[in-house]
Scaffold this motif. Structure first.
Motif, mmCIF file in Angstrom:
data_model
loop_
_atom_site.group_PDB
_atom_site.id
_atom_site.type_symbol
_atom_site.label_atom_id
_atom_site.label_comp_id
_atom_site.label_asym_id
_atom_site.label_seq_id
_atom_site.Cartn_x
_atom_site.Cartn_y
_atom_site.Cartn_z
ATOM 1 N N ASN A 294 0.850 -1.189 0.000
ATOM 2 C CA ASN A 294 0.000 0.000 0.000
ATOM 3 C C ASN A 294 0.885 1.237 0.000
ATOM 4 N N LYS A 295 0.268 2.404 0.074
ATOM 5 C CA LYS A 295 1.022 3.649 0.002
ATOM 6 C C LYS A 295 2.046 3.746 1.124
ATOM 7 N N GLU A 296 1.671 3.320 2.326
ATOM 8 C CA GLU A 296 2.573 3.417 3.469
ATOM 9 C C GLU A 296 3.789 2.505 3.280
ATOM 10 N N GLU A 297 3.552 1.277 2.810
ATOM 11 C CA GLU A 297 4.664 0.361 2.606
ATOM 12 C C GLU A 297 5.579 0.840 1.478
ATOM 13 N N GLY A 298 4.984 1.460 0.451
ATOM 14 C CA GLY A 298 5.796 2.032 -0.619
ATOM 15 C C GLY A 298 6.710 3.120 -0.098
ATOM 16 N N LEU A 299 6.199 3.921 0.865
ATOM 17 C CA LEU A 299 6.989 4.983 1.471
ATOM 18 C C LEU A 299 8.126 4.403 2.312
ATOM 19 N N ILE A 300 7.843 3.331 3.041
ATOM 20 C CA ILE A 300 8.876 2.674 3.846
ATOM 21 C C ILE A 300 9.982 2.136 2.939
ATOM 22 N N GLN A 301 9.589 1.493 1.855
ATOM 23 C CA GLN A 301 10.558 0.927 0.928
ATOM 24 C C GLN A 301 11.467 2.012 0.371
ATOM 25 N N THR A 302 10.892 3.129 -0.048
ATOM 26 C CA THR A 302 11.687 4.234 -0.591
ATOM 27 C C THR A 302 12.632 4.799 0.452
ATOM 28 N N THR A 303 12.153 4.954 1.678
ATOM 29 C CA THR A 303 12.989 5.493 2.749
ATOM 30 C C THR A 303 14.166 4.569 3.049
ATOM 31 N N LEU A 304 13.911 3.260 3.055
ATOM 32 C CA LEU A 304 14.994 2.305 3.286
ATOM 33 C C LEU A 304 16.012 2.346 2.146
ATOM 34 N N TYR A 305 15.530 2.469 0.914
ATOM 35 C CA TYR A 305 16.447 2.624 -0.215
ATOM 36 C C TYR A 305 17.354 3.831 0.007
ATOM 37 N N ASN A 306 16.771 4.945 0.452
ATOM 38 C CA ASN A 306 17.536 6.177 0.670
ATOM 39 C C ASN A 306 18.583 6.001 1.764
ATOM 40 N N LEU A 307 18.217 5.302 2.826
ATOM 41 C CA LEU A 307 19.173 5.088 3.911
ATOM 42 C C LEU A 307 20.327 4.194 3.455
ATOM 43 N N ILE A 308 20.004 3.158 2.687
ATOM 44 C CA ILE A 308 21.036 2.242 2.201
ATOM 45 C C ILE A 308 22.012 2.963 1.268
ATOM 46 N N SER A 309 21.501 3.918 0.493
ATOM 47 C CA SER A 309 22.356 4.636 -0.460
ATOM 48 C C SER A 309 23.009 5.868 0.147
ATOM 49 N N ASN A 310 22.869 6.061 1.450
ATOM 50 C CA ASN A 310 23.470 7.209 2.127
ATOM 51 C C ASN A 310 24.934 6.900 2.453
ATOM 52 N N VAL A 311 25.734 6.740 1.377
ATOM 53 C CA VAL A 311 27.152 6.406 1.500
ATOM 54 C C VAL A 311 27.948 7.348 0.612
ATOM 55 N N ILE A 312 29.243 7.355 0.815
ATOM 56 C CA ILE A 312 30.135 8.214 0.032
ATOM 57 C C ILE A 312 30.998 7.384 -0.908
ATOM 58 N N LEU A 313 31.421 6.217 -0.455
ATOM 59 C CA LEU A 313 32.245 5.337 -1.273
ATOM 60 C C LEU A 313 31.565 3.979 -1.444
ATOM 61 N N LEU A 314 31.795 3.370 -2.614
ATOM 62 C CA LEU A 314 31.316 2.020 -2.897
ATOM 63 C C LEU A 314 32.535 1.132 -3.112
ATOM 64 N N GLU A 315 32.627 0.057 -2.349
ATOM 65 C CA GLU A 315 33.753 -0.851 -2.551
ATOM 66 C C GLU A 315 33.515 -1.651 -3.826
ATOM 67 N N ASP A 316 34.569 -1.776 -4.624
ATOM 68 C CA ASP A 316 34.461 -2.504 -5.888
ATOM 69 C C ASP A 316 34.063 -3.950 -5.605
ATOM 70 N N PRO A 317 32.978 -4.431 -6.225
ATOM 71 C CA PRO A 317 32.502 -5.791 -5.915
ATOM 72 C C PRO A 317 33.458 -6.886 -6.364
ATOM 73 N N HIS A 318 34.390 -6.577 -7.264
ATOM 74 C CA HIS A 318 35.313 -7.593 -7.764
ATOM 75 C C HIS A 318 36.737 -7.419 -7.255
ATOM 76 N N HIS A 319 37.027 -6.296 -6.602
ATOM 77 C CA HIS A 319 38.391 -6.028 -6.147
ATOM 78 C C HIS A 319 38.351 -5.413 -4.746
ATOM 79 N N ALA A 320 38.579 -6.248 -3.752
ATOM 80 C CA ALA A 320 38.560 -5.773 -2.370
ATOM 81 C C ALA A 320 39.653 -4.726 -2.163
ATOM 82 N N GLY A 321 39.328 -3.717 -1.387
ATOM 83 C CA GLY A 321 40.297 -2.669 -1.092
ATOM 84 C C GLY A 321 40.359 -1.584 -2.144
#
Length: 727
Positions: free
Chosen positions: A639-666
């Motif tokens: 529903n609308k409320e769950e859609g809002l929760i999903q979007t908010t969680l997406y925003n929190l997960i993407s609240n980063v500055i650097l992304l570690e390369d998935p194929h090259h650690a470090g």
């Protein structure tokens, strides 16, 4: 003894080199790895001397040759194929001087030697019935002029008497030999240098039209009765402008009274008639490949092909394949066709359901004779490399009720021998495979007929190659080593998609594709050439770099460019960034961050968070990635409320500055739009300034050379593999 002296105009830097290759062993038999190194002569020329025994039976009648350039990094740049040739059979000399002009691949005039211009769009002078004689001549002049008008030809004028002494009423007429205009003369007694120019004249009235633009050309070479000098002078310098207009349309929009609620390949003839009347020269189509993955309306998206080779059954015209035996089936369709044609929009699912119902009946009527037809036998032989696997793929997709081949048991991993056995005509299920051959043959014939009809009316067809393929499609199933299935192609954020785009296509394993010379792409281009004269490469930037989103992410904002020169911990430290790397890589969730959310969003997401020992927050284990969040909410009646929760969680997960390369650690990449995150805003001023400086270097300076190099490894080789016009 035959002596051939090659001279090529090319200006180089110290350390760069020119190489020569040709179709004889002394020039490497056309293998660039065996090419011969040329010698630097001066700022204008590189040279090479070839000596060969004239009694050598291995010498062909014609020596075809070309040059390539190697830069300081070792990168090879080939000239565009000029069809330069030494016609040994025509010569009566043992010493040949070649003065050549480098044919830059990006030179505008080369466009006009692609198949659409040569076969359809341009009036061309036929090759001369009488070939130019090289006997008893000292000089051969060759030049190209692709945009002459009907009846025009090339002539040569110069300061020597043999060149007409600049008298426009007495030029040297040139003959057409394939792409070259050619003139031969004996100027052994003329003092050099000689000034000359090419010009255009009216071949019918023998009247002079105009000189080429620019300064006079000069011939400096020493002349001798025993020597033949051949000058390949490139292009006549004219205003090489050609204009043409076209129309771009998806085939499904070409609805006609003969159709079944959708445009079909046969409807192209109606569009061609209209284009002819309105003076259009090109018809461009959206992709026409089969996209049948889910058997729902979602398959109507034309850029999500399950096969880079198979055509979409949607575009098959039933009436044209009916024949006498199938006519009774057509009568029962009239009412259904009428209802579908009266709809203002395309009912994709109903059209596909109805078409397949009729196709299955048509197949049963025709199958006995169908597989005995010579045209069908030839089609299956020529296309077996993709057709048999594709037909088996469709059978297995329908049998298992899923295009996800990972669910196909023993056929989850493609095995050519198993697929050949599965497709044997003796199996009871063969008709479910054979019907795909039936459909693809008729689609092939109908689209090819439309192309031929267009050519008769002076019109070309342009196709569209999507940059991606369906992640569960036949291509990925057959050759998974060519794809990075753990990544998804997309696009970074812009004003129209603030979270970026995730197209869901696997990215290409270019390193693996390079090992066999990009054979998959070359097969794709060759196949497209059956139907089209030109093609558009969708998202051409993907050949320079692709925006790559990990499978665990949903939004494009979580991607990074591949290839890209990454960041390291040491580099960050050297740039004055002393913040803990985990602070920059993990979602930054604090009381202050949550306080910035509207009350209803803050209250709704706290149940998905855990408290950390430091008093901040982290995501619960089941919600640490965007994909986990999407999976969780996909199982609920959102529903609308769950859609809002999903979007908010997406925003929190993407609240980063650097992304570690998935194929090259470090190794790390900046999250795009870093400065818009609260993770960035809550850093101290000095760290923000250092990060911003490094961010700008990373995106706007560091990658340029890498991306250019990456494209130049692929595009010239691919472009050279086809004579279609590549857009």
């Amino acid at each position: 003894m035959l002596k051939v002296y090659f001279y090529i105009r090319y200006s180089t830097l110290y350390g760069e080199s020119l190489w020569l290759t040709g179709n004889i062993s002394q020039l490497g038999d056309g293998d660039p790895e065996k090419a011969v190194a040329m010698e630097y002569l001066n700022k204008e020329f590189w040279t090479y001397a070839l000596e060969s025994n004239t009694d050598d039976t291995s010498l062909p009648e014609n020596i075809h040759y070309a040059y390539f350039f190697r830069d300081l990094s070792g990168r090879i740049v080939e000239e565009w194929n000029d069809h330069k040739v030494i016609a040994l059979k025509k010569m009566d000399t043992q010493e040949v001087y070649l003065i050549d002009t480098w044919n830059f691949a990006g030179q505008y005039e080369n466009v006009f030697y692609t198949s659409p211009f040569q076969r359809v769009l341009l009036p061309s002078a036929p090759p001369s019935a009488r070939q130019v004689s090289y006997q008893h001549q000292t000089h051969i002049f060759k030049v190209k002029a692709p945009l002459l008008q009907k009846g025009e030809a090339v002539c040569l004028l110069g300061s020597a008497g043999e060149m007409g002494s600049w008298d426009i009423s007495n030029p040297v007429w040139m003959n057409k030999e394939e792409n070259w205009w050619v003139a031969a003369m004996d100027i052994s007694h003329v003092d050099l240098p000689v000034a000359y120019k090419y010009a255009v004249y009216d071949a019918e009235t023998k009247s002079f039209i105009r000189y080429e633009d620019g300064s006079n050309r000069l011939l400096h070479a020493y002349q001798d009765k025993k020597r033949l000098t051949i000058s390949h002078d490139g292009f006549v310098r004219l205003d090489n402008t050609w204009r043409g207009a076209g129309v771009n349309i998806p085939v499904f929009s070409l609805r006609s009274a003969k159709g079944m609620g959708v445009g079909e390949f046969t409807d192209l003839r109606l569009l061609i008639d209209w284009a002819k009347k309105t003076g259009l020269r090109m018809i461009q189509l959206l992709p026409v490949n089969d996209t049948t993955a889910s058997q729902t309306w979602e398959d109507s998206y034309p850029y999500n092909a399950i096969s880079a080779f198979a055509l979409h059954p949607l575009y098959l015209n039933i009436e044209e394949i009916a024949g006498h035996e199938g006519k009774p089936l057509l009568k029962s369709l009239s009412d259904k066709k009428k209802k579908l044609n009266e709809l203002t929009t395309l009912d994709y699912e109903e059209v596909m359901r109805l078409k397949w119902g009729v196709i299955k009946q048509m197949y049963q009527v025709h199958k006995r004779k169908f597989f005995k037809r010579n045209a069908v036998i030839r089609f299956m032989k020529d296309n077996g490399h993709w057709l048999t696997p594709y037909a088996a793929y469709c059978y297995l997709r329908d049998k298992h009720g899923s295009a996800d081949f990972r669910k196909w048991g023993e056929y989850a991993v493609y095995d050519p021998e198993k697929i050949q056995a599965l497709s044997d005509k003796t199996h009871p299920h063969f008709d479910e495979i054979g019907i795909c051959y039936f459909v693809q043959f008729h689609l092939h014939a109908q689209l090819k007929n439309a192309r031929d009809y267009a050519h008769k009316h002076g019109i070309i067809l342009k196709g569209d190659i999507p940059i991606g393929v369906n992640p569960h499609g036949c291509d990925v199933w057959m050759e998974p080593e060519f794809f990075h299935t753990d990544m998804q192609a997309g696009a970074p954020p812009d004003d129209f998609a603030v979270k970026g785009q995730n197209w869901g296509f696997p990215t290409y394993n270019w390193e693996r594709m390079r090992e066999d010379g990009y054979a998959w792409w070359k097969r794709r281009f060759h196949h497209l050439g059956h139907y089209f004269d030109a093609f558009r490469i969708d998202h051409i930037l993907g050949f320079f770099r692709i925006w790559s989103v990990p499978q665990e992410s949903v939004e494009g904002v979580m991607g990074h460019f591949v290839p890209a020169i990454p960041l390291t911990k040491r580099e960050l430290k050297d740039e004055g960034i002393h913040v803990d790397i985990q602070r920059l890589c993990k979602p930054y969730i604090t009381e202050a961050v949550l306080h910035e959310l509207p009350d209803e969003e803050r209250d709704s997401v706290t149940g998905f968070l855990d408290r950390t020992p430091e008093g901040d927050y982290s995501l619960k284990p089941g919600f640490t990635t965007q994909q986990k969040v999407r999976d969780y909410f996909s199982d609920t009646e959102k529903n609308k409320e769950e859609g809002l929760i999903q979007t908010t969680l997406y925003n929190l997960i993407s609240n980063v500055i650097l992304l570690e390369d998935p194929h090259h650690a470090g190794q790390f990449h900046f999250r795009i739009d870093m400065e818009k995150t609260s993770s960035y805003r809550f850093l101290d001023d000095n760290t923000r300034q250092n990060l911003s400086r490094l961010y700008n270097q990373y995106f706007f300076r560091n990658q340029d050379v890498l991306w250019e190099t990456e494209a130049m490894l692929k595009l010239p080789a691919l472009k050279k593999s086809t004579d279609m016009l590549v857009c």
